[in-house]
Write a protein that holds these residues in place. Sequence first.
Motif, PDB file in Angstrom:
ATOM      1  N   ALA A  15    -112.586   6.519 137.887  1.00 25.77           N
ATOM      2  CA  ALA A  15    -112.446   7.478 138.985  1.00 25.77           C
ATOM      3  C   ALA A  15    -113.791   8.146 139.282  1.00 25.77           C
ATOM      4  O   ALA A  15    -113.994   8.668 140.373  1.00 25.77           O
ATOM      5  CB  ALA A  15    -111.388   8.524 138.638  1.00 25.77           C
ATOM      6  N   ASN A  79    -123.080   9.290 150.443  1.00 23.19           N
ATOM      7  CA  ASN A  79    -121.865   9.235 149.608  1.00 23.19           C
ATOM      8  C   ASN A  79    -120.744   9.978 150.346  1.00 23.19           C
ATOM      9  O   ASN A  79    -120.941  10.413 151.494  1.00 23.19           O
ATOM     10  CB  ASN A  79    -122.111   9.850 148.219  1.00 23.19           C
ATOM     11  N   THR A  81    -119.572  12.938 149.698  1.00 26.01           N
ATOM     12  CA  THR A  81    -119.934  14.353 149.837  1.00 26.01           C
ATOM     13  C   THR A  81    -120.760  14.574 151.096  1.00 26.01           C
ATOM     14  O   THR A  81    -120.510  15.493 151.886  1.00 26.01           O
ATOM     15  CB  THR A  81    -120.760  14.798 148.606  1.00 26.01           C
ATOM     16  N   LEU A  84    -118.513  14.164 154.116  1.00 31.05           N
ATOM     17  CA  LEU A  84    -117.587  15.291 154.309  1.00 31.05           C
ATOM     18  C   LEU A  84    -118.323  16.521 154.838  1.00 31.05           C
ATOM     19  O   LEU A  84    -117.781  17.282 155.646  1.00 31.05           O
ATOM     20  CB  LEU A  84    -116.863  15.593 152.990  1.00 31.05           C
ATOM     21  N   HIS A 105    -111.366  18.137 146.208  1.00 27.33           N
ATOM     22  CA  HIS A 105    -112.604  18.065 145.426  1.00 27.33           C
ATOM     23  C   HIS A 105    -113.578  19.110 145.990  1.00 27.33           C
ATOM     24  O   HIS A 105    -113.472  19.490 147.160  1.00 27.33           O
ATOM     25  CB  HIS A 105    -113.151  16.647 145.619  1.00 27.33           C
ATOM     26  N   SER A 107    -116.314  18.620 147.091  1.00 27.25           N
ATOM     27  CA  SER A 107    -117.032  18.084 148.252  1.00 27.25           C
ATOM     28  C   SER A 107    -116.322  18.442 149.554  1.00 27.25           C
ATOM     29  O   SER A 107    -116.900  18.291 150.630  1.00 27.25           O
ATOM     30  CB  SER A 107    -117.241  16.578 148.133  1.00 27.25           C
ATOM     31  N   ALA A 155    -106.187  10.316 147.845  1.00 23.05           N
ATOM     32  CA  ALA A 155    -105.698  10.185 146.468  1.00 23.05           C
ATOM     33  C   ALA A 155    -106.403  11.249 145.635  1.00 23.05           C
ATOM     34  O   ALA A 155    -107.631  11.347 145.657  1.00 23.05           O
ATOM     35  CB  ALA A 155    -106.015   8.802 145.923  1.00 23.05           C
ATOM     36  N   ASN A 157    -108.292  13.014 142.842  1.00 18.00           N
ATOM     37  CA  ASN A 157    -109.175  12.474 141.792  1.00 18.00           C
ATOM     38  C   ASN A 157    -108.774  12.970 140.412  1.00 18.00           C
ATOM     39  O   ASN A 157    -109.285  12.480 139.419  1.00 18.00           O
ATOM     40  CB  ASN A 157    -110.636  12.845 142.070  1.00 18.00           C
ATOM     41  N   ASP A 182    -110.274  12.335 153.022  1.00 10.97           N
ATOM     42  CA  ASP A 182    -111.273  12.138 151.980  1.00 10.97           C
ATOM     43  C   ASP A 182    -110.807  10.922 151.188  1.00 10.97           C
ATOM     44  O   ASP A 182    -109.889  11.012 150.365  1.00 10.97           O
ATOM     45  CB  ASP A 182    -111.364  13.383 151.087  1.00 10.97           C
ATOM     46  N   ALA A 184    -112.539   9.116 149.073  1.00 15.52           N
ATOM     47  CA  ALA A 184    -113.423   8.788 147.942  1.00 15.52           C
ATOM     48  C   ALA A 184    -112.665   8.020 146.862  1.00 15.52           C
ATOM     49  O   ALA A 184    -113.184   7.079 146.270  1.00 15.52           O
ATOM     50  CB  ALA A 184    -114.039  10.058 147.365  1.00 15.52           C
ATOM     51  N   GLN A 185    -111.410   8.436 146.609  1.00 19.28           N
ATOM     52  CA  GLN A 185    -110.635   7.802 145.532  1.00 19.28           C
ATOM     53  C   GLN A 185    -109.732   6.682 146.033  1.00 19.28           C
ATOM     54  O   GLN A 185    -109.071   6.025 145.223  1.00 19.28           O
ATOM     55  CB  GLN A 185    -109.758   8.848 144.828  1.00 19.28           C
ATOM     56  N   THR A 205    -116.874   6.740 149.978  1.00 13.93           N
ATOM     57  CA  THR A 205    -118.046   6.562 149.118  1.00 13.93           C
ATOM     58  C   THR A 205    -118.118   5.091 148.742  1.00 13.93           C
ATOM     59  O   THR A 205    -117.084   4.417 148.659  1.00 13.93           O
ATOM     60  CB  THR A 205    -117.957   7.499 147.895  1.00 13.93           C
ATOM     61  N   HIS A 207    -119.515   3.716 145.916  1.00 14.60           N
ATOM     62  CA  HIS A 207    -119.728   3.320 144.516  1.00 14.60           C
ATOM     63  C   HIS A 207    -118.468   3.291 143.657  1.00 14.60           C
ATOM     64  O   HIS A 207    -118.539   3.041 142.462  1.00 14.60           O
ATOM     65  CB  HIS A 207    -120.764   4.249 143.873  1.00 14.60           C
ATOM     66  N   LYS A 208    -117.306   3.574 144.272  1.00 16.83           N
ATOM     67  CA  LYS A 208    -116.071   3.534 143.464  1.00 16.83           C
ATOM     68  C   LYS A 208    -115.314   2.256 143.826  1.00 16.83           C
ATOM     69  O   LYS A 208    -115.746   1.169 143.466  1.00 16.83           O
ATOM     70  CB  LYS A 208    -115.252   4.800 143.709  1.00 16.83           C
TER      71      LYS A 208
HETATM   72  C1  LIG Z   1    -111.586  13.075 145.812  1.00 15.70           C
HETATM   73  C2  LIG Z   1    -113.079  12.998 145.834  1.00 15.70           C
HETATM   74  N1  LIG Z   1    -113.728  13.423 146.913  1.00 15.70           N
HETATM   75  C3  LIG Z   1    -115.061  13.342 147.007  1.00 15.70           C
HETATM   76  C4  LIG Z   1    -115.819  12.866 145.983  1.00 15.70           C
HETATM   77  C5  LIG Z   1    -117.298  12.815 146.122  1.00 15.70           C
HETATM   78  O1  LIG Z   1    -117.770  11.521 146.054  1.00 15.70           O
HETATM   79  P1  LIG Z   1    -119.336  11.282 145.905  1.00 15.70           P
HETATM   80  O2  LIG Z   1    -119.722  11.921 144.594  1.00 15.70           O
HETATM   81  O3  LIG Z   1    -119.509   9.823 145.899  1.00 15.70           O
HETATM   82  O4  LIG Z   1    -119.970  11.978 147.031  1.00 15.70           O
HETATM   83  C6  LIG Z   1    -115.198  12.426 144.808  1.00 15.70           C
HETATM   84  C7  LIG Z   1    -115.998  11.946 143.669  1.00 15.70           C
HETATM   85  O5  LIG Z   1    -115.597  11.875 142.567  1.00 15.70           O
HETATM   86  C8  LIG Z   1    -113.793  12.485 144.744  1.00 15.70           C
HETATM   87  O6  LIG Z   1    -113.140  12.074 143.665  1.00 15.70           O
END
Ligand SMILES: Cc1ncc(COP(=O)(O)O)c(C=O)c1O
Length: 393
Positions: A15, A79, A81, A84, A105, A107, A155, A157, A182, A184-185, A205, A207-208
């Motif tokens: 995650a 990314n 963040t 967003l 999150h 972010s 989802a 995190n 968002d 990201a997850q 993002t 990288h996940k």
């Molecule tokens: C739900 C959620 N939103 C946003 C982010 C931010 O992602 P990033 O660190 O790649 O900007 C994450 C990162 O863990 C996340 O889990």
Amino acid sequence: MEVDPGAGLHYLDSASTTFPKPPEVLQAMVDFATAAGVTPGRATYDLGLVAQSMVDRCRKAVCQLFHGPRPEQVAFGHNATDALNLVILGRLWRGGHVVTTRLEHNSVLRPIAHAVDDHGARATLVPFDGRGYVDPDAIRKAIEKDTRLVVVSHASNVLGTVQPVAEIGAVCRAAGVPLCLDAAQSAGVVPIDMQAMGVDIVAFTGHKGLLGPTGTGGLCIGAGVELALTRAGGTGVRSADRRHPEEYPLRLEYGTPNTIGLAGLARGLALIEQEGGVAAIHAREMALAEELWRALTETDGVTPYCAETLTDRTPVFAFNFDGLDPAEAGARLDVDFDVACRTGLHCAPLVHESLGTAPAGSLRLGVGPLTTRADVVAGAAAIRALAAEARRR
Ligand SMILES: Cc1ncc(COP(=O)(O)O)c(C=O)c1O
């Protein structure tokens, strides 16, 4: 895309980021950097066009993945963040109201806090229920006349719960308020169809779940969604203009892009297709996650949070060992069992405030695209062993 991270480590912190990265992704970055690692778009020589066509290919793949309106509506940034921030400040630059949730999150929470403090915005945070889900009707009730944006983490995190986005999208459409997901997850983890789900903006993002490198991510924006320009800079085109270009994707792209990263992301997106698509990857990950889920839900002395079932969720689980501080338990899992997990608040302080697990937070385990059966078996065994030891204390 099988890789052994070596050193006997069982990496269950997917995650946070996918590790190891698929070798194909790493190779694509080396190949691009070696053969055509020049700045795209700006160059008059052939290699610049080669670099641009790689970026275009990546844009197209992201657009297809999310069912966006057209590739030009995909803007790349650092990314989720970064993405967003562009959305939240782009909608609340001159104040207004935003609806979000207590699942978010930092972010999402922090850009909103800045919009409230510095731009005169107002925010309503909708709670989640005991199972980890937000009620679309609560979103409907929270929307006001001057609501400029609804932003929801697809989802969680922390909890892994996947929100009822299509219902939330219908609420937002009816109210005429743009919905930002968002993702990201969820990007590359569960299917996302912006059009079918009524989503106006996807922040992702790289990288996940998308298997790319860190330093990649961005936005897929629905047609007709207005975001104020909150940053400006070089684009390589119309350089004589005083202000930043208004049209997408340039509107949201500033300076030299991370082309080497995008070459990796493009390969990651192709790998997702090669592996049968997002739904197939999700099914495989949930099947693996069942091993961990059983250990978490069936072991005395372990408290999982919002994990009653394996449906409507990603393979991410928050939990605590009774009588053990999560940071200490996480260190024990690492040192004694070679299991890598994440502990603490997971950048989502309000989730833990709501669960009653603040300030120490919890442990979190996450299965990812490169997780193996050996990893989840080791993780489950470690949970049982550490719980037994904690019970004897
Ligand atoms: C739900 C959620 N939103 C946003 C982010 C931010 O992602 P990033 O660190 O790649 O900007 C994450 C990162 O863990 C996340 O889990």
